[in-house]
Write an enzyme that holds these catalytic residues in place. Structure first.
Site, short mmCIF file in Angstrom:
data_model
loop_
_atom_site.label_atom_id
_atom_site.label_comp_id
_atom_site.label_asym_id
_atom_site.label_seq_id
_atom_site.Cartn_x
_atom_site.Cartn_y
_atom_site.Cartn_z
N SER A 21 5.06 7.58 6.21
CA SER A 21 3.70 7.49 5.67
C SER A 21 2.81 8.68 5.96
CB SER A 21 3.04 6.22 6.19
OG SER A 21 2.93 6.27 7.60
N HIS B 246 6.48 1.82 2.38
CA HIS B 246 5.89 2.83 1.49
C HIS B 246 6.85 3.19 0.36
CE1 HIS B 246 2.21 3.47 3.79
NE2 HIS B 246 2.97 3.28 4.85
N LYS C 162 0.89 -3.71 0.65
CA LYS C 162 0.60 -2.39 0.08
C LYS C 162 0.76 -2.48 -1.44
CE LYS C 162 2.07 -0.11 4.36
NZ LYS C 162 0.80 -0.20 5.07
N1 PLP Z 1 6.05 -0.32 8.48
C1 PLP Z 1 5.45 0.74 7.93
C2 PLP Z 1 6.27 1.95 7.60
C3 PLP Z 1 4.07 0.73 7.66
O1 PLP Z 1 3.47 1.78 7.12
C4 PLP Z 1 3.33 -0.44 7.99
C5 PLP Z 1 1.87 -0.54 7.75
O2 PLP Z 1 1.13 0.38 7.86
C6 PLP Z 1 4.01 -1.51 8.56
C7 PLP Z 1 5.36 -1.43 8.79
C8 PLP Z 1 3.28 -2.77 8.91
O3 PLP Z 1 3.05 -3.47 7.71
P1 PLP Z 1 2.04 -4.71 7.69
O4 PLP Z 1 0.70 -4.15 7.37
O5 PLP Z 1 2.56 -5.63 6.64
O6 PLP Z 1 2.09 -5.32 9.05
#
Ligand code: PLP
Length: 521
Positions: free
Chosen positions: A308, A336, A367
């Protein structure tokens, strides 16, 4: 309270009791013993590397203790829709007291799952006309960059939001890649689920927190990813917290990219497996670590599909090739990527042609898939069954609210019906990247809607972001410790709801502000 450590503290006693019971669950242990695969990998086999790798993968998969078909009570209680039969605590292998048996699915579910068609796209209407956000929003502002608190909005996260002065500003920092959080059909589906299934379940999944819509969504997620089964969590953070501890034992090993998301890192911390961290995207280092990890029972390579902060993509073909050679399973966090990477938006594995080689996927509903909240694991059926018995965030945190389930389910429907939205977002990403590069900016990553405008200096990134806001573009500067020292940037995120004009506006503002601050000549 999303952090695994906090969760651990909250329900410690019940959690430990339940865990002890789950550990004592007879089916799992027997299965593990009978797989014949629990010992360390034998070196020096006479078979070819390919055959050996295939056999090894089968053996590793067999190490996942298989468990029964998951239990669920159908739509329960709150709207008097319970059709399940209550079973006694002594029912085979069920560690948590009474449960409801899966009801007969015919007829009953058809009626419950029915979603009225609403807000149909009219022929000839462009994406913008279909669900461009309404023009009147309230917006409030929090503190400024360098702030202790983020800015906050009093409006939906659309491409366009308004600040107090009611001057239009464009949002270029949401993970709303497909714009589905403001899609009228998604909103309508959420409203309908709210109306039909209530505000919430007041329960975790295994007690009375499972409705038919939860099961329906899990099946849809599995179908979308072309996997056997799926399990929902309150968030992907929770999915990552539940996976490693649920799957890996002290005999196993996990190999993790050093820039993996914090939730993967925390999830790995919670498990007792041996931990190996390989350099970011460095396949030589991964191979060295895989060689070192041969002594362990089960090896799991863990990586983000798309990272990200940089918008770069894991080399999954190479990772899968190495995993196959060294008898490891591959886990990918697709937060992502789900919904928009690959020709039909299935994710990084589709983009790189390895859908059949990635064993486990975790992703988010928060997202691209409607942007509300929720996460999931999808993969082999026995793994999902195991997680239903063992994953602590699944067992000890509330069920997803119906409105969230309804929105995500509709988002998946839209993606499975057509890839118009995915293509629209890809074209706009391409437009932004090429125009910015032509203007002289360096954009990290490739072809991903996360477009980090690399600036180097933290203060420059922060000041430029402030000046972008003054020109109506909402973006945020990222600097150390979120990104490495000297690699400050403004992270721009493109959405399908941005118009081409919005994209051009953003580029023009960057050029103006870049010149003002000396980032461009
Ligand atoms: N994994 C990644 C790569 C993320 O970017 C995020 C959120 O920013 C998460 C996991 C966590 O996702 P959630 O918001 O559903 O807890």
């Amino acid at each position: 309270m999303r952090r695994p450590s906090a969760r651990r503290g909250a329900g410690k006693r019940e959690a430990e009791e339940a865990e002890a019971e789950a550990e004592a669950e007879p089916g799992a242990e027997t299965k593990r013993q009978t797989t014949g695969g629990a010992g360390p990998r034998k070196a020096g086999s006479a078979s070819s590397p390919d055959t050996r790798a295939g056999e090894e993968k089968q053996r590793l998969l067999a190490c996942i203790p298989g468990s029964r078909t998951p239990d669920w009570p159908g739509s329960l209680g709150l709207r008097s829709r319970s059709r399940g039969r209550l079973c006694s605590a002594s029912d085979e292998g069920w560690p948590f007291g009474r449960r409801l048996q899966q009801p007969d699915q015919t007829g009953h579910h058809d009626r419950e799952f029915h979603v009225r068609p609403c807000g149909q796209t009219q022929a000839g209407q462009g994406l913008q006309e279909v669900y461009r956000p309404p023009q009147v929003f309230r917006h409030d502002r929090g503190c400024h960059p360098g702030r202790e608190e983020p800015r906050w909005l009093l409006a939906p996260v659309h491409s366009e939001v308004y600040q107090e002065s009611l001057q239009g500003i464009l949002n270029f920092c949401a993970n709303n890649y497909l714009g589905l959080s403001s899609h009228p059909e998604v909103i309508q589906a959420g409203l309908q689920a709210l109306e039909e299934f209530g505000a919430g379940l007041s329960s975790v999944r295994f007690i009375c927190g499972t409705q038919s819509i939860h099961k329906n969504l899990e099946a849809k997620i599995a179908r979308f990813h072309q996997r056997e089964d799926a399990i929902l969590y309150p968030s992907c953070f929770d999915a990552n917290a539940g996976l490693f501890e649920g799957l890996l034992t002290p005999e196993d090993a996990v190999l993790s990219d050093e820039l993996n998301h914090a939730s993967i890192i925390d999830g790995i911390r919670l498990c007792k497996a041996h931990k190996y961290r390989y350099r970011h995207l460095d396949m030589a280092d991964l191979e060295a670590k895989l060689q070192e990890a041969q002594k362990h029972r089960l090896r799991l390579v863990a990586t983000d599909g798309a990272f990200s902060m940089d918008g770069d993509i894991a080399p999954l073909q190479e990772i899968c090739r190495l995993a196959s050679r060294y008898g490891a399973l591959v886990f990918v966090d697709e937060c992502h990527a789900t919904g928009f990477l690959g020709p039909t938006g299935r994710g990084t594995d589709e983009l790189l042609g390895v859908m059949d080689q990635v064993t486990i996927i975790n992703s988010t509903l928060g997202k691209a898939l409607g942007g509300a909240s929720g996460g999931y694991t999808t993969g082999p059926g026995p793994l999902v069954s195991l997680l239903r018995q063992r994953a602590r965030p699944y067992l000890f945190s509330n069920s997803l609210p119906p409105a969230v389930v309804g929105c995500a389910s509709k988002a998946l429907d839209l993606l499975m019906e057509s890839n118009t939205i995915v293509q629209s977002m890809a074209a706009k990403t391409q437009r932004f990247r090429s125009k910015m590069e032509a203007a002289g900016f360096t954009i990290s990553g490739a072809s991903h809607p996360i477009c980090p405008v690399m600036l180097g200096d933290a203060r420059l990134a922060s000041r430029m972001a402030d000046d972008m806001l003054k020109r109506g573009i909402f973006v945020i500067g990222f600097s150390y410790p979120v990104v490495p020292k000297g690699k400050a940037r403004i992270r721009v995120q493109i959405s399908a709801v941005h118009s081409e004009e919005d994209i051009d506006c953003c580029v023009e503002a960057f050029v103006e502000v870049g010149r003002l601050h000396g980032a461009l000549p």
